[in-house]
Design an enzyme around this catalytic site. Structure first.
Site, PDB file in Angstrom:
ATOM      1  N   CYS A 111       0.426  -8.644   0.835  1.00  0.00           N
ATOM      2  CA  CYS A 111       1.543  -8.652  -0.111  1.00  0.00           C
ATOM      3  C   CYS A 111       1.187  -9.437  -1.377  1.00  0.00           C
ATOM      4  CB  CYS A 111       2.777  -9.261   0.536  1.00  0.00           C
ATOM      5  SG  CYS A 111       4.197  -9.216  -0.577  1.00  0.00           S
TER       6      CYS A 111
ATOM      7  N   CYS B 164      12.494 -12.772  -2.390  1.00  0.00           N
ATOM      8  CA  CYS B 164      12.124 -11.889  -1.278  1.00  0.00           C
ATOM      9  C   CYS B 164      12.973 -12.150  -0.030  1.00  0.00           C
ATOM     10  CB  CYS B 164      10.651 -12.088  -0.948  1.00  0.00           C
ATOM     11  SG  CYS B 164      10.128 -11.025   0.410  1.00  0.00           S
TER      12      CYS B 164
ATOM     13  N   CYS C 210       6.918 -12.570   7.186  1.00  0.00           N
ATOM     14  CA  CYS C 210       6.323 -12.426   5.857  1.00  0.00           C
ATOM     15  C   CYS C 210       5.163 -11.426   5.921  1.00  0.00           C
ATOM     16  CB  CYS C 210       5.823 -13.788   5.393  1.00  0.00           C
ATOM     17  SG  CYS C 210       4.828 -13.707   3.900  1.00  0.00           S
TER      18      CYS C 210
ATOM     19  N   CYS D 101       0.332   2.859 -16.053  1.00  0.00           N
ATOM     20  CA  CYS D 101      -0.786   3.552 -16.722  1.00  0.00           C
ATOM     21  C   CYS D 101      -0.668   3.378 -18.231  1.00  0.00           C
ATOM     22  CB  CYS D 101      -0.789   5.035 -16.366  1.00  0.00           C
ATOM     23  SG  CYS D 101      -0.860   5.357 -14.607  1.00  0.00           S
TER      24      CYS D 101
ATOM     25  N   CYS E 183      12.702  -6.066  -8.336  1.00  0.00           N
ATOM     26  CA  CYS E 183      12.932  -5.094  -7.238  1.00  0.00           C
ATOM     27  C   CYS E 183      13.835  -5.621  -6.116  1.00  0.00           C
ATOM     28  CB  CYS E 183      11.610  -4.632  -6.639  1.00  0.00           C
ATOM     29  SG  CYS E 183      10.439  -4.054  -7.849  1.00  0.00           S
TER      30      CYS E 183
ATOM     31  N   CYS F 156       6.586   8.743 -13.578  1.00  0.00           N
ATOM     32  CA  CYS F 156       7.610   7.983 -14.317  1.00  0.00           C
ATOM     33  C   CYS F 156       8.697   8.906 -14.844  1.00  0.00           C
ATOM     34  CB  CYS F 156       6.965   7.166 -15.442  1.00  0.00           C
ATOM     35  SG  CYS F 156       6.030   5.763 -14.815  1.00  0.00           S
TER      36      CYS F 156
ATOM     37  N   HIS G 215       8.320 -12.693  -4.997  1.00  0.00           N
ATOM     38  CA  HIS G 215       8.329 -13.725  -3.969  1.00  0.00           C
ATOM     39  C   HIS G 215       9.558 -14.642  -4.056  1.00  0.00           C
ATOM     40  CE1 HIS G 215       6.179 -16.373  -1.225  1.00  0.00           C
ATOM     41  NE2 HIS G 215       6.340 -17.389  -2.037  1.00  0.00           N
TER      42      HIS G 215
ATOM     43  N   CYS H 222       4.329  -5.706  -1.080  1.00  0.00           N
ATOM     44  CA  CYS H 222       4.356  -5.429  -2.524  1.00  0.00           C
ATOM     45  C   CYS H 222       2.911  -5.181  -2.966  1.00  0.00           C
ATOM     46  CB  CYS H 222       4.944  -6.625  -3.277  1.00  0.00           C
ATOM     47  SG  CYS H 222       4.712  -6.514  -5.069  1.00  0.00           S
TER      48      CYS H 222
ATOM     49  N   CYS I  53       0.432  10.882 -13.403  1.00  0.00           N
ATOM     50  CA  CYS I  53       0.893  11.853 -12.401  1.00  0.00           C
ATOM     51  C   CYS I  53       2.282  12.374 -12.736  1.00  0.00           C
ATOM     52  CB  CYS I  53       0.917  11.192 -11.031  1.00  0.00           C
ATOM     53  SG  CYS I  53       2.170   9.901 -10.906  1.00  0.00           S
TER      54      CYS I  53
ATOM     55  N   CYS J 169       2.553  -3.502  -8.318  1.00  0.00           N
ATOM     56  CA  CYS J 169       2.419  -2.357  -9.226  1.00  0.00           C
ATOM     57  C   CYS J 169       2.855  -2.639 -10.658  1.00  0.00           C
ATOM     58  CB  CYS J 169       3.150  -1.142  -8.655  1.00  0.00           C
ATOM     59  SG  CYS J 169       4.929  -1.140  -8.910  1.00  0.00           S
TER      60      CYS J 169
ATOM     61  N   CYS K 160       4.848   1.479 -10.839  1.00  0.00           N
ATOM     62  CA  CYS K 160       4.179   2.719 -10.433  1.00  0.00           C
ATOM     63  C   CYS K 160       5.023   3.416  -9.378  1.00  0.00           C
ATOM     64  CB  CYS K 160       2.774   2.410  -9.918  1.00  0.00           C
ATOM     65  SG  CYS K 160       1.775   3.877  -9.653  1.00  0.00           S
TER      66      CYS K 160
ATOM     67  N   CYS L 113      10.205  -1.877  -1.549  1.00  0.00           N
ATOM     68  CA  CYS L 113       9.001  -1.869  -0.694  1.00  0.00           C
ATOM     69  C   CYS L 113       9.074  -2.849   0.476  1.00  0.00           C
ATOM     70  CB  CYS L 113       7.765  -2.170  -1.536  1.00  0.00           C
ATOM     71  SG  CYS L 113       7.615  -1.101  -2.973  1.00  0.00           S
TER      72      CYS L 113
HETATM   73  S1  SF4 Z   1       6.645 -10.685   2.036  1.00  0.00           S
HETATM   74 FE1  SF4 Z   1       5.451 -11.069   0.142  1.00  0.00          FE
HETATM   75  S2  SF4 Z   1       6.954 -11.633  -1.419  1.00  0.00           S
HETATM   76 FE2  SF4 Z   1       7.956 -11.769   0.586  1.00  0.00          FE
HETATM   77  S3  SF4 Z   1       7.734 -13.936   1.138  1.00  0.00           S
HETATM   78 FE3  SF4 Z   1       5.988 -12.835   2.055  1.00  0.00          FE
HETATM   79  S4  SF4 Z   1       4.360 -13.006   0.483  1.00  0.00           S
HETATM   80 FE4  SF4 Z   1       6.284 -13.540  -0.516  1.00  0.00          FE
HETATM   81  S1  SF4 Z   2       4.923  -2.680  -5.351  1.00  0.00           S
HETATM   82 FE1  SF4 Z   2       6.039  -4.622  -5.755  1.00  0.00          FE
HETATM   83  S2  SF4 Z   2       6.584  -4.517  -7.946  1.00  0.00           S
HETATM   84 FE2  SF4 Z   2       6.014  -2.432  -7.306  1.00  0.00          FE
HETATM   85  S3  SF4 Z   2       7.974  -1.473  -6.720  1.00  0.00           S
HETATM   86 FE3  SF4 Z   2       7.101  -2.369  -4.830  1.00  0.00          FE
HETATM   87  S4  SF4 Z   2       8.021  -4.425  -4.707  1.00  0.00           S
HETATM   88 FE4  SF4 Z   2       8.340  -3.697  -6.799  1.00  0.00          FE
END
Ligand code: SF4
Ligand code: SF4
Length: 366
Positions: free
Chosen positions: A263, A232, A257, A158, A272, A63, A229, A291, A60, A294, A191, A284
């Site tokens: 997730c 996070c 969570c 991709c 990230c 990037c 994780h 998450c 797309c 990606c 992505c 995200c």
């Molecule tokens: S939101 Fe996702 S990454 Fe964060 S603690 Fe929960 S499962 Fe883990």
């Molecule tokens: S989907 Fe997960 S790995 Fe991809 S940008 Fe969001 S937090 Fe980062």
């Protein structure tokens, strides 16, 4: 020759340059002590601009947008001014035969020295006729450019693993770069991919003369060395078994969570949570989206807005427990159980994906 610094229409001062060396030290995980060394290496880079050939496959163009979308002087912008991008379909002014000649000339002139960046997947079915550039199947073009490159980089999911264009039923037979050319490929999945991940990788090559250390999926450990994780901001909620049940839900006294909303942080590697996106604004999970995984080979096929199977089982078990137990003990036992289940899920996932990825080395590609 396409000089992206000119595309961005900016001139850089000495002050920018010093700030830039500091940013690069941080980006590469080096201490401030290295700033003079970086500055002197950059001086050399400036005097012999690193040639880059950027190809666009099935994608797309997100990037490119991610990479170019800066609204203040960033590491990406500054580094681009130090690079010489010889061919980049989405940003170059030339087209048709002139563009193709620029590509052929660059390959001939810089053979063995240029960096190839591929964005997008490679359609391979029926000899690659579903994507042709200047009458040539794109898959052949990729092979030709990759053969003369010093380093081959796959930018985005991709290009790295096939990503969205390769999602089932994949009628055009889209594949990632390594599946087509084999050998060493530096994968920068995402992505889109974060601009720092690509810039940091190229700078690492320029400064140290080698690619950074890669993980089992060909990703630089520098940026993909930890699970989402692990860092996070909602990890406390996870440990206490406090899951949100609907988007936007706020739990009293804790960030819930997002495991119950699918997730994939427990099986996704990227930095990230502390690198952040959009010039350091957010990412995200902090923006209340799970998450999607990606940066992983399984994206997007395995991302569902449902808990990953083992976590779902454990959440259910925890809910039954909760009825029986006092709230205080529930958190601790559920947290431990989920940690175990997620680790097991992660282990299985990585073993399966690693086997598939390594098989690409032995495959004939098309
Ligand atoms: S939101 Fe996702 S990454 Fe964060 S603690 Fe929960 S499962 Fe883990
Ligand atoms: S989907 Fe997960 S790995 Fe991809 S940008 Fe969001 S937090 Fe980062």
């Amino acid at each position: 020759m396409l000089e992206l610094g000119k595309v961005f229409n900016r001139k850089f001062t000495r002050r920018d340059f010093l700030k830039y060396s500091s940013s690069l030290a941080i980006l590469l995980g080096l201490s401030e002590m290295y700033v003079p060394q970086i500055a002197s290496a950059l001086e050399q880079i400036v005097s012999k601009k690193q040639p880059v050939i950027w190809l666009n496959g099935a994608a797309c163009t997100g990037c490119t947008v991610s990479f170019a979308n800066t609204n203040y002087p960033s590491v990406a912008e500054l580094v681009l001014d130090r690079l010489s991008v010889k061919y980049m379909e989405t940003l170059m002014a030339a087209s048709g035969e002139v563009a193709e000649k620029a590509l052929d000339d660059a390959i001939a002139q810089f053979k063995g020295k240029y960096v190839m960046v591929l964005e997008g997947a490679i359609p391979t079915k029926d000899r690659g006729i579903y994507l042709t550039v200047a009458g040539e199947p794109f898959v052949d073009k990729v092979r030709k450019v990759a053969e003369g490159a010093a380093v081959n980089i796959a930018m985005g999911t991709c290009a790295s693993f096939g990503g969205i264009p390769a999602a089932g039923p994949n009628p055009t037979g889209c594949k990632g770069l390594k599946d087509v050319i084999g050998g060493t490929v530096v994968n920068i999945p995402g992505c889109p991919a974060h601009p720092d991940w690509l810039v940091g990788t190229i700078v690492n090559v320029l400064l140290f003369g080698k690619t950074p250390e890669l993980d089992q999926f060909g990703r630089p450990k520098l940026f993909y060395g930890k699970l989402i994780h692990e860092n996070c901001p909602r990890r406390g909620g996870y440990e206490q078994g406090r899951f949100i049940k609907s988007f936007g839900e706020e739990l009293p006294d804790i960030e819930g969570c997002m495991g119950a909303k699918g997730c994939r942080g427990p099986v996704t590697s990227a930095d990230c949570p502390h690198r952040l996106w959009n010039s350091g604004v957010n990412f995200c999970i902090a923006a209340s989206a799970p998450c999607a995984g990606c940066t992983e080979p399984a994206f997007p096929q395995e991302f569902l807005y449902e808990p990953i199977p083992e976590v779902a089982k454990t959440i259910k078990a925890g809910e039954t427990d909760k009825k029986k137990s006092a709230v205080g003990t529930f958190g601790a036992s559920l947290g431990g159980a989920i940690a175990g289940a997620a680790a097991a899920a992660g282990g299985l996932y990585f073993a399966k994906e690693k086997a598939r990825y390594e098989a690409a080395d032995k495959s004939e590609g098309v």
